[in-house]
Design a protein around this motif. Structure first.
Motif, PDB file in Angstrom:
ATOM      1  N   TYR A 271      12.638  53.963  45.757  1.00  0.00           N
ATOM      2  CA  TYR A 271      11.764  54.407  46.841  1.00  0.00           C
ATOM      3  C   TYR A 271      11.236  53.160  47.543  1.00  0.00           C
ATOM      4  O   TYR A 271      10.624  52.296  46.905  1.00  0.00           O
ATOM      5  N   VAL A 272      11.507  53.064  48.841  1.00  0.00           N
ATOM      6  CA  VAL A 272      11.177  51.863  49.597  1.00  0.00           C
ATOM      7  C   VAL A 272      10.174  52.220  50.688  1.00  0.00           C
ATOM      8  O   VAL A 272      10.351  53.226  51.408  1.00  0.00           O
ATOM      9  N   HIS A 273       9.132  51.397  50.815  1.00  0.00           N
ATOM     10  CA  HIS A 273       8.180  51.636  51.898  1.00  0.00           C
ATOM     11  C   HIS A 273       8.930  51.677  53.221  1.00  0.00           C
ATOM     12  O   HIS A 273       9.821  50.857  53.487  1.00  0.00           O
ATOM     13  N   GLN A 274       8.567  52.629  54.044  1.00  0.00           N
ATOM     14  CA  GLN A 274       9.327  52.895  55.274  1.00  0.00           C
ATOM     15  C   GLN A 274       9.444  51.681  56.191  1.00  0.00           C
ATOM     16  O   GLN A 274      10.400  51.552  56.956  1.00  0.00           O
ATOM     17  N   SER A 275       8.488  50.752  56.107  1.00  0.00           N
ATOM     18  CA  SER A 275       8.556  49.564  56.956  1.00  0.00           C
ATOM     19  C   SER A 275       9.716  48.643  56.563  1.00  0.00           C
ATOM     20  O   SER A 275      10.149  47.816  57.370  1.00  0.00           O
ATOM     21  N   PRO A 368      27.750  53.744  38.360  1.00  0.00           N
ATOM     22  CA  PRO A 368      27.303  52.788  39.386  1.00  0.00           C
ATOM     23  C   PRO A 368      26.875  53.494  40.671  1.00  0.00           C
ATOM     24  O   PRO A 368      27.496  53.358  41.725  1.00  0.00           O
ATOM     25  N   VAL A 369      25.799  54.267  40.557  1.00  0.00           N
ATOM     26  CA  VAL A 369      25.315  55.104  41.658  1.00  0.00           C
ATOM     27  C   VAL A 369      23.804  54.976  41.743  1.00  0.00           C
ATOM     28  O   VAL A 369      23.109  55.063  40.722  1.00  0.00           O
ATOM     29  N   VAL A 370      23.283  54.798  42.967  1.00  0.00           N
ATOM     30  CA  VAL A 370      21.839  54.764  43.158  1.00  0.00           C
ATOM     31  C   VAL A 370      21.502  55.457  44.471  1.00  0.00           C
ATOM     32  O   VAL A 370      22.249  55.364  45.446  1.00  0.00           O
ATOM     33  N   GLY A 371      20.402  56.195  44.474  1.00  0.00           N
ATOM     34  CA  GLY A 371      19.900  56.826  45.683  1.00  0.00           C
ATOM     35  C   GLY A 371      18.659  56.109  46.188  1.00  0.00           C
ATOM     36  O   GLY A 371      17.831  55.661  45.388  1.00  0.00           O
ATOM     37  N   ILE A 372      18.517  55.993  47.524  1.00  0.00           N
ATOM     38  CA  ILE A 372      17.381  55.279  48.108  1.00  0.00           C
ATOM     39  C   ILE A 372      16.685  56.173  49.121  1.00  0.00           C
ATOM     40  O   ILE A 372      17.331  56.739  50.009  1.00  0.00           O
ATOM     41  N   MET A 373      15.359  56.297  48.985  1.00  0.00           N
ATOM     42  CA  MET A 373      14.546  57.115  49.886  1.00  0.00           C
ATOM     43  C   MET A 373      13.414  56.287  50.488  1.00  0.00           C
ATOM     44  O   MET A 373      12.829  55.447  49.785  1.00  0.00           O
ATOM     45  N   PRO A 374      13.037  56.531  51.748  1.00  0.00           N
ATOM     46  CA  PRO A 374      11.850  55.893  52.323  1.00  0.00           C
ATOM     47  C   PRO A 374      10.598  56.655  51.908  1.00  0.00           C
ATOM     48  O   PRO A 374      10.635  57.882  51.715  1.00  0.00           O
ATOM     49  N   VAL A 375       9.488  55.941  51.741  1.00  0.00           N
ATOM     50  CA  VAL A 375       8.205  56.574  51.451  1.00  0.00           C
ATOM     51  C   VAL A 375       7.146  55.965  52.360  1.00  0.00           C
ATOM     52  O   VAL A 375       7.269  54.811  52.806  1.00  0.00           O
TER      53      VAL A 375
END
Length: 461
Positions: A271-275, A368-375
């Motif tokens: 989870y990555v800050h949207q900025s 070898p799988v990862v999901g990334i979402m903005p928060v």
């Protein structure tokens, strides 16, 4: 007589086969363990520790043999397999260094001629059921402290990595460990279930799937023996607005793809800050596309096959379902010609446009799988990180340690990392919550799981 057959994920060829233990074999093994344990427990702790230090030295001296064995059996690149031997030594030696403190009796003040103390005794025979993904690192967590505490150990390794059990037991024997004290057994699930149900085993240390942990719990029902269960994981990471982005990208890509993503505490959700979201994704994809997928016996390769064809197909199914629900794989598969359908070789996958309805974000993928979402905020990140039935580790990337502690107190997890991930510190308790299981390994608390307490209440006349 039934037998195990190990197929190498490198080329799909049979690597070895071994007969499964019979009822007579189990009786011989358990009787030998009982006899050896009684004598071993009477040895001074210092003598036990000294012998186990020699055993660790014997394992380390065979690093090349173990490394090749690990690579051939489960597919980790030979450039990385020796690191498991270093980790084995680090954990084993640390646990020996704290044995005296962890096993020390608790003395209470004398009162009215009453001499009181609480002492720790070995539980007896420990059954360690170890997985294939880290065949030495997962096993050492229970084997070394169990033996140091005065127990005997029977090691049941995965059918994918039976050589690791054989080689480890031989190394300990060559160090001078008494016969019968540390043994391995190759056995079917039914045979191990019967062993757990018998009086021969006093504690079970299991690392594996949730389904496997449930089977251990069921087998042990009514026996009232101790159990340490490290089960599934879908570990999250949060990249805050104040994070060092370069450091976060490098650390998390490695945390997601090392060992082909086949790590209990590997990163599967970010989870990555949207900025920073777009920049983070772009840098992560660029780094992932630099991985070299191929035969793990080639020292230039840093991404090998997954452990078996069935696992590869399950990972592909997770990807297909998630993409069918709207996820997008940002990694160019053309960069990985070895990643062919019907093989054990998989390209790294970075999925965006993901949601928690997708299997990549709510189930253990072990690939070898990862999901990334903005928060948008810390609160949203914590809510999403906790929205999972597993709880082994969680990582926070930030420059603010107070913020990391504050967020960590809200996370439903066994370990909180700041600016790192996918690592076990043997000084810290390794444990999980929810469907990740229960029990503790490593640290002084790991010794507490492998011993029982006895109280002394002595009146002087």
């Amino acid at each position: 007589m039934s037998e195990l057959i190990t197929i190498s994920p490198i080329d799909g060829q049979e690597l070895l086969r071994r007969p499964h233990a019979t009822a007579a074999d189990l009786e011989r093994i358990t009787l030998a363990a009982r006899r050896a344990q009684r004598d071993w427990a009477q040895q001074p702790l210092s003598a036990r520790v000294a012998l186990l230090e020699k055993a660790i030295d014997q394992v380390v001296a065979r690093t090349e043999t173990f490394a090749i064995s690990i690579t051939e059996q489960m597919g980790r690149p030979i450039s990385q397999s020796p690191g498991e031997l270093r980790g084995f030594a680090e954990r084993g030696r640390y646990m020996l260094s704290i044995a005296e403190e962890a096993l020390a009796p608790l003395g209470l003040p004398v009162r009215d001629n009453l001499h009181r103390s609480i002492e720790r005794e070995p539980v007896g025979v420990v059954l360690t059921i170890a997985p294939w993904n880290y065949p030495l690192l997962t096993a050492v967590n229970s084997i070394v402290p169990a033996l140091a505490a005065g127990n005997a150990v029977i090691l049941k390794h995965s059918d994918q990595t039976p050589l690791c059990a054989e080689q480890m037991v031989q190394a300990f024997a060559d160090a001078g460990l008494p016969a019968g004290l540390f043994q391995y057994v190759h056995a079917t699930h039914d045979t191990i279930r019967a062993l757990i149900q018998s009086p021969a085993v006093d504690y079970v240390a299991f690392t594996g799937s949730v389904r496997g942990g449930a089977a251990v719990e069921e087998a042990a029902t009514g026996r009232f023996i101790g159990r340490g269960l490290e089960l599934g994981g879908n570990d999250p990471a949060y990249v805050r607005e104040d994070a060092d982005l370069d450091q976060a990208v490098e650390t998390l890509v490695d945390g997601a793809f090392f060992n082909s993503g086949q790590s209990c505490c590997g990163i599967q959700r970010i989870y990555v800050h949207q900025s920073h979201y777009r920049t983070f994704v772009d840098r992560a994809v660029a780094l992932a596309e630099q991985y070299r997928l191929g035969n793990p016996l080639d020292p230039n390769i840093n991404l090998g096959p997954v452990v078996r064809l069935k696992a590869a197909e399950e990972i592909r199914a997770t990807l297909t379902r998630s993409i069918g629900m709207g996820a997008r794989d940002c990694v160019d598969p053309g960069r990985f010609p070895m990643a062919l359908p019907g093989s054990t070789y998989l390209a790294p996958s970075i999925l965006t446009q993901v949601s928690h309805e997708m299997p990549v974000m709510n189930e253990e993928c072990f690939g070898p799988v990862v999901g990334i979402m903005p928060v948008a905020s810390d609160e949203q990140a914590v809510a999403l990180m906790n929205d999972c039935r597993y709880g082994l580790t969680a990582a926070i990337f930030t420059r603010d340690m107070d913020a990391a502690r504050h967020l960590g107190q809200q996370l439903e997890t066994g370990t909180v990392f700041m600016n790192r991930c996918d690592y076990l510190d043997p000084a810290l308790a390794w444990t999980g919550v929810k469907h990740t299981g229960h029990g503790i390994s490593l640290s002084i608390y790991g010794y507490h799981m492998l011993t029982r307490v006895k109280s002394y209440h002595l009146r002087a006349l």
